[in-house]
Write a protein that holds these residues in place. Structure first.
Motif, PDB file in Angstrom:
ATOM      1  N   ARG A  92       0.811  -1.206   0.000  1.00  0.00           N
ATOM      2  CA  ARG A  92       0.000   0.000   0.000  1.00  0.00           C
ATOM      3  C   ARG A  92       0.849   1.262   0.000  1.00  0.00           C
ATOM      4  N   TYR A  93       1.857   1.237   0.855  1.00  0.00           N
ATOM      5  CA  TYR A  93       2.734   2.398   0.895  1.00  0.00           C
ATOM      6  C   TYR A  93       3.377   2.644  -0.456  1.00  0.00           C
ATOM      7  N   ARG A  94       3.728   1.509  -1.095  1.00  0.00           N
ATOM      8  CA  ARG A  94       4.419   1.632  -2.370  1.00  0.00           C
ATOM      9  C   ARG A  94       3.535   2.326  -3.407  1.00  0.00           C
ATOM     10  N   SER A  95       2.248   1.982  -3.427  1.00  0.00           N
ATOM     11  CA  SER A  95       1.371   2.663  -4.378  1.00  0.00           C
ATOM     12  C   SER A  95       1.329   4.150  -4.060  1.00  0.00           C
ATOM     13  N   TRP A  96       1.288   4.440  -2.762  1.00  0.00           N
ATOM     14  CA  TRP A  96       1.299   5.842  -2.384  1.00  0.00           C
ATOM     15  C   TRP A  96       2.549   6.539  -2.900  1.00  0.00           C
ATOM     16  N   VAL A  97       3.678   5.878  -2.735  1.00  0.00           N
ATOM     17  CA  VAL A  97       4.937   6.485  -3.181  1.00  0.00           C
ATOM     18  C   VAL A  97       4.896   6.745  -4.672  1.00  0.00           C
ATOM     19  N   SER A  98       4.371   5.762  -5.449  1.00  0.00           N
ATOM     20  CA  SER A  98       4.393   5.974  -6.896  1.00  0.00           C
ATOM     21  C   SER A  98       3.437   7.083  -7.306  1.00  0.00           C
ATOM     22  N   VAL A  99       2.268   7.132  -6.697  1.00  0.00           N
ATOM     23  CA  VAL A  99       1.327   8.203  -7.048  1.00  0.00           C
ATOM     24  C   VAL A  99       1.907   9.562  -6.660  1.00  0.00           C
ATOM     25  N   ALA A 100       2.432   9.637  -5.439  1.00  0.00           N
ATOM     26  CA  ALA A 100       2.981  10.912  -4.972  1.00  0.00           C
ATOM     27  C   ALA A 100       4.131  11.349  -5.873  1.00  0.00           C
ATOM     28  N   SER A 101       4.996  10.388  -6.246  1.00  0.00           N
ATOM     29  CA  SER A 101       6.124  10.733  -7.108  1.00  0.00           C
ATOM     30  C   SER A 101       5.626  11.294  -8.424  1.00  0.00           C
ATOM     31  N   ALA A 102       4.653  10.601  -9.022  1.00  0.00           N
ATOM     32  CA  ALA A 102       4.156  11.025 -10.330  1.00  0.00           C
ATOM     33  C   ALA A 102       3.617  12.446 -10.257  1.00  0.00           C
ATOM     34  N   VAL A 103       2.784  12.687  -9.233  1.00  0.00           N
ATOM     35  CA  VAL A 103       2.176  14.012  -9.107  1.00  0.00           C
ATOM     36  C   VAL A 103       3.251  15.071  -8.878  1.00  0.00           C
ATOM     37  N   LEU A 104       4.187  14.767  -7.970  1.00  0.00           N
ATOM     38  CA  LEU A 104       5.213  15.758  -7.644  1.00  0.00           C
ATOM     39  C   LEU A 104       6.103  16.056  -8.841  1.00  0.00           C
ATOM     40  N   ILE A 105       6.450  15.002  -9.569  1.00  0.00           N
ATOM     41  CA  ILE A 105       7.325  15.221 -10.725  1.00  0.00           C
ATOM     42  C   ILE A 105       6.630  16.124 -11.736  1.00  0.00           C
TER      43      ILE A 105
END
Lengths: 399, 152, 659
Positions: A92-105
């Motif tokens: 679950r955390y990992r999905s959060w990390v990928s979504v957050a990364s995508a948005v931030l980038i």
């Protein structure tokens, strides 16, 4: 539009590529311990190979093998917990990390770019600009075309003739002097060319009447003995040569022959006063400052819009001072100019002069402040604004 | 030797070498550094004759005289004081009257500076920083040209 | 549009660098394999984005797009194509972009070829590497952005500094940067090792080839710079101990030490703590080199861009990485496991000596470079530290190093036999002494040290050959066996011998040029002749000429030797169109015994010209030596034993850094 699609595509591709491992289940770990053992296996094979080729003796190979054996045991014995699991921080955390990364980038990329970039400016390759139709070309483009033409045909006197006064206006004095010289060489002398050459040379030398300028004025006087501008500068030359009395005589003669309504009389009078060391009336200096534009080498009053440095008289006055007085004088002038611009901020030439003066004085912060102030005065995209930007680049003041 | 002793030898050797290097550096710094002076410093008798130093300033207008052979005479000024310089050799491409220059050499008893090296500024905008600084200190205002070419 | 895409790619690359700095390391800390695995695609993406960005800038330069402020400031439409391209990195902004591009290239290479590295190590290395890229990326974007635009665009640019319009100097910065930045790999691996508190066995096997590659490029870059200074500055000198030169020389010295200590670590797992420290220090010196050159704190004949803001920013980056690296080292170095034992007389021992001497020499250069800055900061006094200082400090430290150098490869690992090694070097030493006597008899002038240094150079070259002969058992076994052995050598053996041979050649060249140079500064009128070192030069006058973007006065000299015509030399004085600036081009005739070097001076009133003539004996040996060192490095790098991990990953790795 194409550009924006390009940006979006690039961003999307990057995000897809770098976040992929986060979502992929096929990632495998290479554990430290296995890697160590792989290296040692490799080294073991090397020793074998070297021995087989006879590069090391059997005994040497034996001791090296023993050494490696010790290292293998040490690794096996250390039994460190290795990072072989894929559990880590959890799915679950990992999905959060990928979504957050995508948005931030995407956000950070767009944000930083928009604050720095100029997406609406097209490329302007030099070759294409040489063929742009005239009405779309800027002054710079036109100059560039003449320059390109002259590089190809340097013996074209008419080209130099066109270019010389433009350079002078743009304060590219050295180039102006050269262009006038070329025009004189190819097209022959004329009062206009001689006067232009002399003026450019003088301004290029910070107000010192150099020998070539002096000669040019003298030639000019041969055909037009009443040319006031030439007479004035020759007098300044005398002054600069330390012949104060002769200069004073020349100034007096000039004044005597001046028409009643000549606006430059005052400047000459002031020069005369300086030479003869008579105190100048208070406030006179100020007036002289305002009249700067009156003294033009072609002898005609010009509007004060012409962007140019300190007036002839001011430069001349500055020349005769000691270094200390000079710098004081210059900063005083600058202060006056700054004050005047506060009152009448829509004077582009004034701003350019002020920024230049600050830069010359090494007061970079003031220069930047003045530039800023000037930029606020003129709307984005106006021609004046462009001139300011050009100035900033020229002086290395950033943008 | 035990491991400790070996390490001791190693560290001892390293320290000894560093000490030798430190002594070399100290001697070298005492004997070989060259100070930078302006014509005003020279006029104030800050430098004794025969000692090597660098003299920097502007080449005074109208002061360059070519002598016999490749001998050249010119004056270096910081606008307050002026020192006469002689030099034998080829001047750098960018040596020009009114421009910044750094010369290295010695002062004679008569106050003449005999230079064996002349460095001129590197291009239109460059002035040796020490010249720029020194002149700035003397109250001579310089343009932004006093600093630098764009870069490498 | 292409330009704006390039700008956007640069921005995106910086953002990706941020991602790559955080996520893989976070994964390494939490043991999350997938997060660790993001390092590789991120490193590749970062590299490709920066490459895009760099290509866009190059495009702007090639098409002379003066709507880009950077192009306007540093290019001109009349410049030849090659200098329009080299103009990209011939200025502060563009060169920083190149710096980061190379940094990202090294990161990408780890991603591509690091398949056999332990995941955790690889993730940490990529994170650290990316943190450097992030710092410099932000620096570029906010203080030195090459993509800022001008509207309206000026029609013509202001031109590239003419002294940079030269083939050697055009390619000097890329090589130098490849060297500087290459050491970032060693740094990243060192920091990763400290973070983990252990060095994997693969550590040294990775660090050594990367350091070697960086060292090769730096060697070539420095040699190019020196070669350029030799023929372009017109002083006949090839090294001036100028602070900018020192800035590149210090990382080279430290890098050379690192190369050798990494060897010990790879082969013997000893000197771990020291190697890690050296890796940090080497990259720190590279950063300092960048700082010194880019911030303009130096008083240098080069004196590049000065901008206090940028200087402060680079200083900040430097302090962050050096300070951070050393602090981490102070806390974690104790955890690194100590490795193998060895006797003082052994291969390891000789490499330790090499390291100690090289590091000390680096320190003396550092002191000589920074002392003037420090003194000015403290007392305001301005001084210059010139060649005499370095001759007094650096040279004495090099002599024992050079003397010990041939011994190293002849000593066995762990416990060596110094008598045996000395015997094997006897032949080389004998030749050297004969050369010394011959040189002394031939010249009889110059400093007494010159024949000695000459002999040392010859002895090193002889030593390199002796080592090969010894290994091939020349004369001890039938010739066919010797030949078989010779061709079976691991390539690293050739690499070492070549590199050491190159050093010897360089020592000979330096000594000959320094001690036996002839110089004449004279006045010549057309028709006059002059004799120098066996050549007769006749001055044939001066003629004006026009180049693509300059005018020049070209002098003509006819050179005869023993009555036979040799060549015509044409030194010239150029004045460039934009910016109008004068340069000298020397006229050089190269032969095996040395260079005849002519410089055209000013015209005299009587029609004569002042002329400078030099004869520089064996001067080419200096650069030839550097080239051989480079080749030695390349040969060693191609040694298949340097590959990491399992043999199946056998293709491509060795040649990769050369791309």
């Amino acid at each position: 539009m194409v550009l924006w699609i390009g940006f979006a595509a690039l961003t999307a591709a990057v995000i897809a590529v770098i976040t992929r491992p986060l979502l992929s289940a096929r990632v495998q770990a290479a554990a430290s311990r296995q890697a160590d053992l792989a290296v040692y296996r490799d080294q073991m094979a090397e020793i074998e190979a070297e021995r087989a080729r006879g590069l090391i003796e059997a005994a040497e190979a034996e001791s090296a093998r023993a050494e490696l054996g010790r290292r293998v045991l040490a690794v096996a014995g250390s039994g460190q917990g290795d990072d072989t699991g894929t559990t880590g921080i959890g799915e679950r955390y990992r999905s959060w990390v990928s979504v957050a990364s995508a948005v931030l980038i995407a956000l950070a990329g767009a944000g930083v770019y928009l604050s720095l970039g100029a997406p609406d400016l097209p490329s302007k390759p030099h070759a294409a600009r040489l063929t742009t139709p005239n009405q779309n070309a800027t002054v710079a483009d036109l100059i560039g075309r003449v320059e390109a033409e002259l590089r190809a045909h340097p013996e074209d006197g008419r080209g130099w003739d066109v270019l010389a006064p433009v350079y002078l206006r743009l304060q590219r004095f050295a180039e102006a002097a050269n262009a006038y010289a070329q025009a004189i060489r190819l097209q022959g002398e004329s009062p206009k060319r001689l006067a232009g050459f002399a003026e450019a040379t003088i301004l290029d030398n910070d107000g010192i009447v150099t020998e070539p300028a002096r000669k040019a004025y003298q030639r000019l006087l041969e055909s037009q003995p009443d040319f006031a501008e030439a007479r004035f500068w020759l007098a300044v030359a005398l002054e600069q040569d330390g012949k104060g009395d002769a200069a004073a005589d020349a100034y007096r003669a000039l004044l005597a022959s001046a028409p009643e309504d000549a606006r430059w009389k005052e400047v000459v009078a002031q020069r005369l006063a300086t030479v003869t060391r008579q105190p100048v009336e208070a406030g006179n200096e100020n007036k002289a400052e305002d009249k700067t534009a009156a003294v033009q080498p072609n002898g005609l009053p010009e509007s004060s819009e012409t962007p140019r440095g300190p007036s002839a008289a001011d430069i001349a006055a500055a020349q005769s001072m000691t270094a200390e007085q000079r710098s004081q004088f210059i900063s005083q002038m600058v202060t006056q100019l700054a004050a005047r611009l506060e009152q009448k901020p829509d004077d582009l030439a004034g701003w350019i002069r002020l920024v230049r003066a600050y830069t010359v004085l090494g007061r970079k912060d003031d220069a930047l402040a003045a530039l800023d102030r000037a930029r606020k005065t003129f709307p984005d995209g106006s021609e004046n604004r462009a001139a300011l930007d050009g100035l900033a680049v020229e002086l290395g003041l950033g943008t | 030797m035990t491991r400790k002793q070996k390490r001791g030898v190693l560290i001892g050797g390293g320290v000894a070498l560093l000490a030798v290097a430190a002594i070399l550096v100290m001697f070298a710094l005492r004997d070989t550094i060259v100070f930078f002076q302006t014509p005003s410093d020279v006029a104030a008798h800050k430098v004794e004759a025969g000692k090597r130093f660098r003299l920097g300033g502007l080449v005074a207008e109208g002061s360059v005289k070519r002598g016999a052979g490749t001998k050249v005479q010119f004056a270096v000024t910081d606008t307050l004081e002026t020192v006469n310089v002689t030099y034998e050799g080829i001047l750098p491409d960018l040596f020009r009257e009114g421009q910044g220059v750094v010369t290295e050499g010695k002062l004679t008893d008569a106050g003449l500076f005999v230079a064996d090296t002349v460095l001129a500024k590197h291009d239109e905008n460059y002035m040796p920083p020490e010249v720029a600084d020194a002149l700035e200190k003397k109250g001579v205002k310089l343009g932004q040209g006093a600093t630098h070419p764009g870069n490498q | 549009m292409i330009i704006e895409l390039g700008h956007f790619a640069l921005v995106l690359a910086v953002v990706v660098a941020l991602f790559q700095m955080i996520v893989p390391m976070w994964g390494a800390r939490t043991g999350d394999v997938r997060m660790m695995a993001t390092g590789e695609p991120a490193a590749l993406a970062q590299f490709i984005l920066l490459l895009l960005s760099f290509c866009a800038l190059t495009y702007a330069y090639v098409t002379s797009d003066f709507s880009v402020a950077n192009v306007t400031a540093n290019s001109h439409s009349a410049k030849p194509l090659i200098y329009r391209i080299s103009g990209v990195w011939g200025n502060h902004e563009g060169s920083m972009l190149l710096w980061v591009l190379i940094l990202a290239l090294f990161g990408a290479l780890v991603a591509v070829f690091g398949g056999n590295l332990p995941s955790r190590l690889r993730a940490n290395v990529l994170s650290v590497q990316s943190s450097i890229a992030l710092a410099f990326g932000l620096f570029i974007l906010f203080t030195s952005n090459p993509f800022l635009r001008l509207d309206p665009a000026p029609f013509e640019g202001r031109g590239l500094n003419p002294i940079l319009q030269d083939p050697a100097l055009a390619f000097h910065p890329p090589f130098l940067y490849a060297g500087y930045v290459g050491f970032s790999m060693a740094f990243s691996f060192a920091i990763a090792a400290l973070i983990e508190g252990r060095t994997d066995a693969a550590w040294a096997r990775w660090v050594r080839p990367w350091t070697l590659a960086a060292w090769m490029f730096l060697t070539l870059g420095i040699a190019m710079g020196s070669w350029w200074a030799y023929y372009e500055l017109g002083w006949g000198g090839w090294w001036f101990w100028d602070p900018v030169e020192n800035a590149s020389f210090m990382p080279w010295l430290a890098g050379t030490a690192l190369l050798h200590s990494a060897l010990v670590m790879e082969k013997r797992e000893a000197l771990k703590v020291w190697t890690v420290l050296l890796a940090i220090l080497t990259f720190s010196l590279s950063l300092m080199g960048t700082f010194l050159v880019r911030s303009g704190v130096l008083t240098s004949v080069h004196a590049f861009a000065v901008d206090p803001e940028r200087g402060v920013a680079i200083l900040g980056i430097m302090v962050l990485f050096i300070g951070g690296g050393l602090t981490l080292y102070a806390f974690r170095a104790g955890q690194l496991r100590q490795g193998g034992l060895f006797a003082p007389i052994s291969r390891e021992g000789s490499l330790v000596l090499n390291n100690v001497l090289l590091t000390t020499a680096t320190v003396t250069v550092l002191v000589g470079t920074l002392y003037p800055l420090a003194l000015e900061g403290v007392t305001g006094e301005k001084i210059s530290v010139g060649p005499p200082y370095f001759n007094m400090t650096f040279v004495p430290l090099m002599v024992p190093l050079l003397l010990a150098m041939p011994f190293g490869p002849l000593l066995a690992w762990k416990r060596g036999d110094i008598r045996g090694a000395a015997e094997r070097l006897a032949a080389a030493a004998l030749v050297a002494v004969v050369v010394m006597v011959a040189v002394f008899a031939m010249f009889g002038r110059g400093p007494w040290l010159a024949p000695v240094m000459f002999a040392i150079g010859v002895y090193i070259m002889g030593g390199a050959i002796s080592e090969l002969a010894y290994r091939a058992k020349l004369g001890l076994v039938p010739f066919a066996e010797t030949r078989r052995r010779f061709w079976n050598f691991p390539r690293s053996v050739f690499g070492t011998a070549l590199a050491h041979f190159g050093v010897g050649l360089m020592v000979v060249g330096i000594t000959a040029t320094t001690a036996y140079q002839s110089e004449q500064v004279i006045l010549m009128k057309p028709g006059e002749s002059r004799e120098i070192s066996g050549y007769d030069l006749t001055f044939r006058g001066v003629a004006p000429q026009r180049g693509p973007n300059y005018r020049e006065q070209v002098g003509k000299f006819e050179v005869h030797q023993n009555g036979a015509f040799v060549t015509t030399l044409s030194p010239s004085k150029r004045v460039y169109d934009a910016p109008p600036q004068a340069t000298s081009e020397a006229g050089i005739h190269a032969s095996w015994r040395g260079d005849l070097y002519t410089v055209l001076g000013d015209a005299q009133e009587d029609g004569g010209y002042s002329i400078r003539l030099y004869f520089n004996p064996l001067v080419r040996f200096i650069w030839l030596g550097a080239l051989i060192m480079f080749v030695g490095g390349a040969v060693s790098l191609s040694d298949r034993r340097l590959r990491v991990g399992a043999p199946r990953r056998s293709r491509g790795f060795a040649v990769a850094p050369a791309e």
